[in-house]
Design an enzyme around this catalytic site. Structure first.
Site, PDB file in Angstrom:
ATOM      1  N   LYS A 138      41.915  41.998  36.991  1.00  0.00           N
ATOM      2  CA  LYS A 138      40.532  42.332  37.689  1.00  0.00           C
ATOM      3  C   LYS A 138      40.611  42.975  39.167  1.00  0.00           C
ATOM      4  CE  LYS A 138      39.456  37.920  37.606  1.00  0.00           C
ATOM      5  NZ  LYS A 138      40.633  37.254  37.025  1.00  0.00           N
ATOM      6  N   ARG A 158      32.045  32.379  37.894  1.00  0.00           N
ATOM      7  CA  ARG A 158      33.188  31.297  37.376  1.00  0.00           C
ATOM      8  C   ARG A 158      32.645  30.277  36.760  1.00  0.00           C
ATOM      9  NH1 ARG A 158      37.867  33.361  40.820  1.00  0.00           N
ATOM     10  NH2 ARG A 158      39.567  32.829  40.348  1.00  0.00           N
ATOM     11  N   ARG A 196      53.839  38.877  41.538  1.00  0.00           N
ATOM     12  CA  ARG A 196      53.096  39.534  42.113  1.00  0.00           C
ATOM     13  C   ARG A 196      53.242  39.424  43.641  1.00  0.00           C
ATOM     14  NH1 ARG A 196      46.762  38.194  40.316  1.00  0.00           N
ATOM     15  NH2 ARG A 196      46.676  36.236  41.409  1.00  0.00           N
ATOM     16  N   ARG A 249      50.666  35.198  47.425  1.00  0.00           N
ATOM     17  CA  ARG A 249      49.790  34.051  47.390  1.00  0.00           C
ATOM     18  C   ARG A 249      50.394  32.870  47.022  1.00  0.00           C
ATOM     19  NH1 ARG A 249      44.704  36.091  43.644  1.00  0.00           N
ATOM     20  NH2 ARG A 249      44.540  33.800  43.597  1.00  0.00           N
ATOM     21  N   ARG A 259      44.737  26.916  37.250  1.00  0.00           N
ATOM     22  CA  ARG A 259      43.869  27.810  37.025  1.00  0.00           C
ATOM     23  C   ARG A 259      43.283  28.441  35.756  1.00  0.00           C
ATOM     24  NH1 ARG A 259      46.933  31.578  40.998  1.00  0.00           N
ATOM     25  NH2 ARG A 259      45.314  33.238  40.799  1.00  0.00           N
TER      26      ARG A 259
HETATM   27  P1  AMP Z   1      41.201  34.502  42.703  1.00  0.00           P
HETATM   28  O1  AMP Z   1      41.748  35.390  43.830  1.00  0.00           O
HETATM   29  O2  AMP Z   1      40.107  34.799  42.207  1.00  0.00           O
HETATM   30  O3  AMP Z   1      42.441  34.034  41.667  1.00  0.00           O
HETATM   31  O4  AMP Z   1      40.647  33.043  43.460  1.00  0.00           O
HETATM   32  C1  AMP Z   1      41.620  32.070  43.936  1.00  0.00           C
HETATM   33  C2  AMP Z   1      40.971  30.651  44.139  1.00  0.00           C
HETATM   34  O5  AMP Z   1      39.978  30.878  44.879  1.00  0.00           O
HETATM   35  C3  AMP Z   1      40.641  30.011  42.903  1.00  0.00           C
HETATM   36  O6  AMP Z   1      41.662  29.571  42.002  1.00  0.00           O
HETATM   37  C4  AMP Z   1      39.641  29.121  43.216  1.00  0.00           C
HETATM   38  O7  AMP Z   1      40.179  27.998  43.780  1.00  0.00           O
HETATM   39  C5  AMP Z   1      38.973  29.763  44.486  1.00  0.00           C
HETATM   40  N1  AMP Z   1      37.558  30.599  43.978  1.00  0.00           N
HETATM   41  C6  AMP Z   1      37.686  31.983  43.915  1.00  0.00           C
HETATM   42  N2  AMP Z   1      36.534  32.478  43.480  1.00  0.00           N
HETATM   43  C7  AMP Z   1      35.876  31.255  42.925  1.00  0.00           C
HETATM   44  C8  AMP Z   1      34.749  31.017  42.370  1.00  0.00           C
HETATM   45  N3  AMP Z   1      33.873  32.108  41.943  1.00  0.00           N
HETATM   46  N4  AMP Z   1      34.207  29.843  42.134  1.00  0.00           N
HETATM   47  C9  AMP Z   1      34.890  28.826  42.356  1.00  0.00           C
HETATM   48  N5  AMP Z   1      36.309  28.815  43.090  1.00  0.00           N
HETATM   49  C10 AMP Z   1      36.828  30.205  43.317  1.00  0.00           C
END
Ligand code: AMP
Length: 217
Positions: A13, A88, A127, A161, A172
């Site tokens: 994404k 999400r 990554r 990360r 996740r």
């Molecule tokens: P991402 O970078 O999108 O993989 O997000 C990393 C982490 O941030 C996720 O595992 C969640 O803990 C939190 N997070 C990001 N976006 C959301 C969302 N829309 N709703 C809830 N938690 C989120």
């Protein structure tokens, strides 16, 4: 145009969003990036979110929807939005409808990146990204052309990360299956979902995504 890129962690994404930003001057709205910035800056939201994120669980709907709303206010009406990692949950999808309506916007397309979950663990744990410009790399699939130097900006600082370890990745993915995948019927009912093979190479995925955008609003 306002679009959502949907798919499990590591589906690509962020990579595809970055390309759309470059090609179309759209804006990427990544709640994950916003939350990581809040954690780094130790804001009240960041302090609240840090542990939840480290476990790979979801931050509250209210927090992320407020971040998105604030970002849309700052953007102004002329710029297209690419939602990456948001919504999400079904509640967030409903909140997004209300937020978009409040900004005189509507959702045009949802693009689901279809991927093989086993391959994702390898994708994610390998990554890393440039600390300066954010360009994404991978230990086996995409190393910098000159070792240790970012192709895009020349920086020699890279970061991984904290939540890109196998245990957190599994959590996740479970969160995605349980809470995020149920969003799809919500958008399917509107006929705005296009499914794209996210296991194809990056350029082929971009071509498919561009094809969806070419359909217009
Ligand atoms: P991402 O970078 O999108 O993989 O997000 C990393 C982490 O941030 C996720 O595992 C969640 O803990 C939190 N997070 C990001 N976006 C959301 C969302 N829309 N709703 C809830 N938690 C989120």
């Amino acid at each position: 145009m306002n679009i959502i890129l949907l798919g499990p962690p590591g589906a690509g994404k962020g990579t595809q969003a970055a390309r759309l930003v470059e090609h179309h001057g759209m804006r990427q709205l990544s709640t994950g990036e916003m939350l990581r910035a809040a954690v780094a800056a130790r804001t009240p939201v960041g302090i609240k979110a840090a542990e939840v994120m480290a476990r790979g669980e979801l931050v509250s709907d209210e927090i992320v929807s407020a971040l998105i709303d604030a970002e849309l206010v700052a953007m102004g009406p002329a710029t297209g939005a690419i939602f990456d990692g948001y919504p999400r949950t079904v509640a967030q999808a409903e909140q997004l409808d209300a937020i978009l309506a409040g900004h005189d916007r509507k959702l045009d397309h949802v693009i689901e990146l279809l991927v093989d979950e086993d391959a994702l663990v390898e994708r994610i744990t390998g990554r890393f990204s440039c600390s300066s410009c954010g360009e994404g790399y991978h230990d086996t699939h995409k190393l910098p052309q000159t070792p240790g130097v970012c192709d895009k900006c020349g920086s020699t600082e890279f970061a991984r990360r904290k939540d890109d370890n196998e245990e957190t990745v599994r959590t996740r993915m479970a969160e995605y299956r349980k809470k995020t995948a149920p969003i799809l019927p919500f958008y399917d009912a509107r006929g705005i979902v296009t499914r794209v093979d996210g296991m194809a190479d990056i350029g082929a995925v971009t071509d498919e995504v561009e094809g969806v955008l070419a359909q217009g609003a």
